[in-house]
Write an enzyme that holds these catalytic residues in place. Structure first.
Site, short mmCIF file in Angstrom:
data_model
loop_
_atom_site.label_atom_id
_atom_site.label_comp_id
_atom_site.label_asym_id
_atom_site.label_seq_id
_atom_site.Cartn_x
_atom_site.Cartn_y
_atom_site.Cartn_z
N GLU A 36 -4.66 -14.30 9.73
CA GLU A 36 -5.42 -15.41 9.17
C GLU A 36 -4.61 -16.71 9.22
O GLU A 36 -5.16 -17.80 9.09
CB GLU A 36 -5.76 -15.14 7.70
N GLY A 65 -0.91 -11.29 8.99
CA GLY A 65 -0.73 -12.72 9.22
C GLY A 65 -1.73 -13.35 10.16
O GLY A 65 -1.64 -14.54 10.47
N ASP A 114 -13.56 -11.91 12.27
CA ASP A 114 -12.59 -11.20 11.43
C ASP A 114 -12.93 -9.71 11.36
O ASP A 114 -12.66 -9.05 10.36
CB ASP A 114 -12.52 -11.82 10.02
N ARG A 149 0.79 -1.22 0.00
CA ARG A 149 0.00 0.00 0.00
C ARG A 149 0.83 1.28 0.00
O ARG A 149 0.29 2.36 0.18
CB ARG A 149 -1.02 -0.04 1.14
CA CA Z 1 -8.33 -10.65 8.83
#
Ligand code: CA
Length: 736
Positions: A232, A230, A354, A170
């Site tokens: 996930e 990280g 999440d 980004r």
């Molecule tokens: Ca996530």
């Protein structure tokens, strides 16, 4: 000069996109290497030869005082959000609601890799610094697009398997003649702004763990701040400060506790550990990664970080005794001098969906009830728009900006959400929940326009069914959502998918109400820029780049960018001429995993940096399209084999290749595998023969029988579709 460019990509039918397994998809993922569809090119050589005069006498001389006063340099875009307050508003107004109709292409640059482009360019005194996929850095003459230098940090190809959401980046930070990059494999790299030559680099992560960096570094008073991703895949989040001069680590702030047996690093970590109850979260990392947003208030000397989701998502595994699990899903205020804790506000206590709070944060002074409040605004994934007192973290207001059903409202007294137990508890039964893990709003930056008093943001309504994954422990999955979605037929999924919608939303943060909105045909649209020209710019998943009047939301200008846009636009000026820049490159979590719905996107052409000016070229759209010929895939497998392949595919492959084998256009759609690829299937999946392109070997997770079952399931899915093969098309592209 105009010449025809050729592009090759495969086109596939959009029919049946409503067979949307995407809702079911995000459940139980595992390590997935996202193979690149394009060959790996030769490294780009650094070329500063004839272009040095474009760099100016003292290049990239951003200092502490200049950074703090960035608002006084509208010709530049010195910091990630233009200013430390991250408003992404520009005072430039030569391009305005009257003149914008004359906007056309000034120059463009084809990026080396065609994968997701998410960067915000930095513009300093006529030079633009920007990043592309695989952490590539480019420096351009911002006026004419001449490439001054480029730098490839040579991220190992199979590091792609350590990322949840593509090998994206980004952007860079620039400070006192140096350009700073966080590379996908966890390095912080300082380059000479003049040449791109590396001055120092340092590793910021444990290389044994699935850490990545996709966010842009920020710099405060010579301290380079960098987080990581990280959560996930199972890591522990933190943000670090490095000395901009020599790369020495100055401090590190952990966002979640580690293993209590090892001992806690400081009092803050010991205190937050009391909010984690039972379980062995440290074995999964705990999560809480700081993978994107930060903001800074120089007067208060407070650094604000946005903290991510839990590892695993499933709190019943991570912290089975409940608890808030600080600092998951929190905004944390830190003293940037020493990294000490000041305050926090947790958006989603006990996070289990999440629901990161890594989304963009904007600082502004708002007149609320006759009083000027110094606020911090965030619209995190969980669907509520928060206005906080940025001095203390006190909640001022919070209202839903999309469909939300996990909580009824946010209690102003306590600052806590009031959970709906019929939705929020999925311990024993799966629950259809709004928003999905994709978020009511994801990382795509918002913009606050002080002239209209409105915040502009891309929103999306996507539901998701969350349920416990009973096979989680046995499969020892490396991506540790710990959430599994119930089986649904295509018809059931199609019914749910009709609930999906997306908007460009203009939001009044004082009244917490919508001012206006524009409906979008697909989710996962680009970040937003607003300007003093009464304009709002945004790109879309379907490849449009548009301008609206900031006050009323009237569409004033639009161009076909030829590729899905997720990045935020910026504006700057050189020699008094205003430019608008945006990266067009479809990618990110939804693009990879979204499956049938992501197929709506315009994602099948080259990645480009597009720069516009008044009087530029109006017709520039893409390009020659050459479509893959569909090769019949072997499909003599029996039902059991296909079922086994389906389970393995959704454990290991869907995170990059799409739910139900419907590619989102970033990496190859496996239903279109060539005969040659099919013959090499085992060599690729187990042997790692495409490792360099990002397709890691899965030999330690899948055996030969498993690979064959996956192949059978892919063939079965390929056979379920009728494909539309279009004839080639041609159009012209201008050369810079
Ligand atoms: Ca996530």
């Amino acid at each position: 000069m105009v010449r025809v460019k050729k592009l090759i990509y495969c086109f596939f039918s959009r029919e049946n996109f409503l067979n949307a397994g995407f809702l079911l998809g995000t459940a139980c993922f595992v390590l997935a290497g996202c193979a690149d569809g394009t060959p790996v090119p030769e490294p780009v050589s650094i070329d500063s030869g004839d272009n040095t005069e474009a760099v100016g006498l003292i290049p990239a001389q951003i200092t502490a005082s200049r950074a703090i006063d960035a608002d006084s340099e509208p010709e530049n875009w010195l910091l990630h959000g233009r200013t430390y307050n991250e408003q992404r508003f520009s005072p430039l107004d030569k391009i305005n609601n009257e003149t914008v109709k004359d906007l056309g292409l000034a120059w463009f640059h084809k990026t080396v890799f065609d994968r997701g482009l998410e960067a915000t360019p930095i513009v300093v005194d006529g030079v633009m610094y920007v990043t592309g996929a695989w952490s590539m850095v480019y420096a351009f003459n911002a006026k004419n697009g001449q490439l001054i230098w480029s730098y490839d940090p040579k991220v190992p190809g199979d590091w792609a398997a350590k990322g949840c959401c593509g090998v994206v980046n980004r952007g860079v930070a620039v400070w006192e003649g140096k350009v700073y990059l966080g590379s996908f494999d966890g390095r912080l790299i300082a380059m000479d702004a003049k040449s791109g030559a590396v001055i120092w680099e340092t590793n910021t992560i444990d290389k044994q763990l699935p850490y990545t960096i996709t966010g842009a570094p920020r710099i405060i008073d010579g301290k380079v701040l960098i987080g990581n991703g990280g959560a996930e895949l199972g890591v522990r989040g933190y943000v670090s400060a490095y000395d901009s001069g020599n790369g020495n680590l100055l401090w590190r702030f952990y966002t979640v506790p580690g293993d209590p047996k090892v001992g806690f690093e400081n009092e803050t970590v010991a205190r937050i550990a009391t909010t984690w109850k039972g379980g062995e979260w440290w074995k999964y990392g705990g999560g809480g990664t700081v993978w994107d947003s930060m903001a800074y208030d120089p007067e208060l000397n407070l650094l604000y970080i946005g903290v991510g989701n839990g590892s695993p998502w499933n709190q019943y595994i991570r912290s089975p005794g409940g608890g808030d699990n600080l600092f998951l899903s929190s905004i944390v205020a830190i003293n940037p001098d020493d990294g000490s804790y000041v305050w926090h506000y947790q958006t989603t206590p006990g996070e289990r969906w999440d629901y990161t709070a890594t989304q963009h944060m904007i600082l502004a002074d708002l007149d609320i009830g006759g009083k000027t409040e110094k606020v911090l605004m965030q619209a995190p994934k969980n669907g509520f728009f928060y206005v906080l007192d940025r001095e203390t973290g006190r909640l001022i207001s919070a209202e839903p900006f999309v469909t939300v059903n996990w909580a009824s409202h946010i209690d102003l007294e306590s600052g806590r959400p009031i959970f709906d137990p019929n939705v929020s508890n999925y311990e024993h039964q799966g629950k259809l929940t709004y928003p999905a893990g994709y978020g009511g709003h994801n990382w795509h930056p918002m913009s606050y326009n002080p002239m209209t008093g409105l915040v502009y943001l891309p929103t999306q309504d996507i539901p998701m069914v969350y349920a416990q994954d009973p096979g989680f422990a046995e499969r020892k999955m490396a991506i540790v959502a710990g959430v599994k979605l119930p089986e649904m037929t295509d018809d059931e999924a199609a019914g749910v998918s009709t609930l999906v919608k997306a908007e460009l939303l203009a939001w009044n943060p004082v009244t917490q109400q919508k001012a206006w909105s524009v409906s979008r045909p697909a989710p996962w649209n680009g970040g937003v820029l607003s300007t003093a020209g009464n304009l709002v710019f945004q790109g879309t998943a379907t490849g449009k780049f548009s301008a609206y009047s900031a006050d009323k939301g009237e569409k004033l200008w639009e161009v076909d960018a030829g590729n899905g846009i997720v990045a935020p636009p910026i504006t700057y000026s050189v020699d008094g001429e205003q430019f608008i820049a945006v990266m067009a490159g479809w990618g990110g979590a939804f693009a990879l995993l979204g499956g049938p719905l992501a197929e709506l996107s315009e994602s099948k052409s080259q990645g480009r940096l597009l720069v516009f000016k008044l009087g530029g070229i109006e017709e520039f759209s893409v390009v020659q399209k050459q479509h893959n010929v569909v090769v019949a895939q072997p499909n003599n497998a029996q039902g059991d084999e296909i079922d086994r392949g389906k389970a393995l595919y959704h454990d290991h492959c869907q995170f990059c290749h799409g739910n139900r084998v419907v590619g989102g256009g970033v990496v190859p759609d496996l239903r279109f595998m060539s005969e040659e690829t099919q013959n090499r299937f085992t060599a690729i999946v187990l042997g790692g023969s495409l490792r360099a392109r990002g397709m890691a070997s899965f030999a330690n997770k899948i055996d030969i029988a498993g690979a064959k079952a996956i192949h059978s399931y892919i063939a079965y899915r390929a056979g379920q579709k009728k494909f539309v093969v279009k004839l080639s098309e041609q159009s012209s592209l201008p050369e810079p």
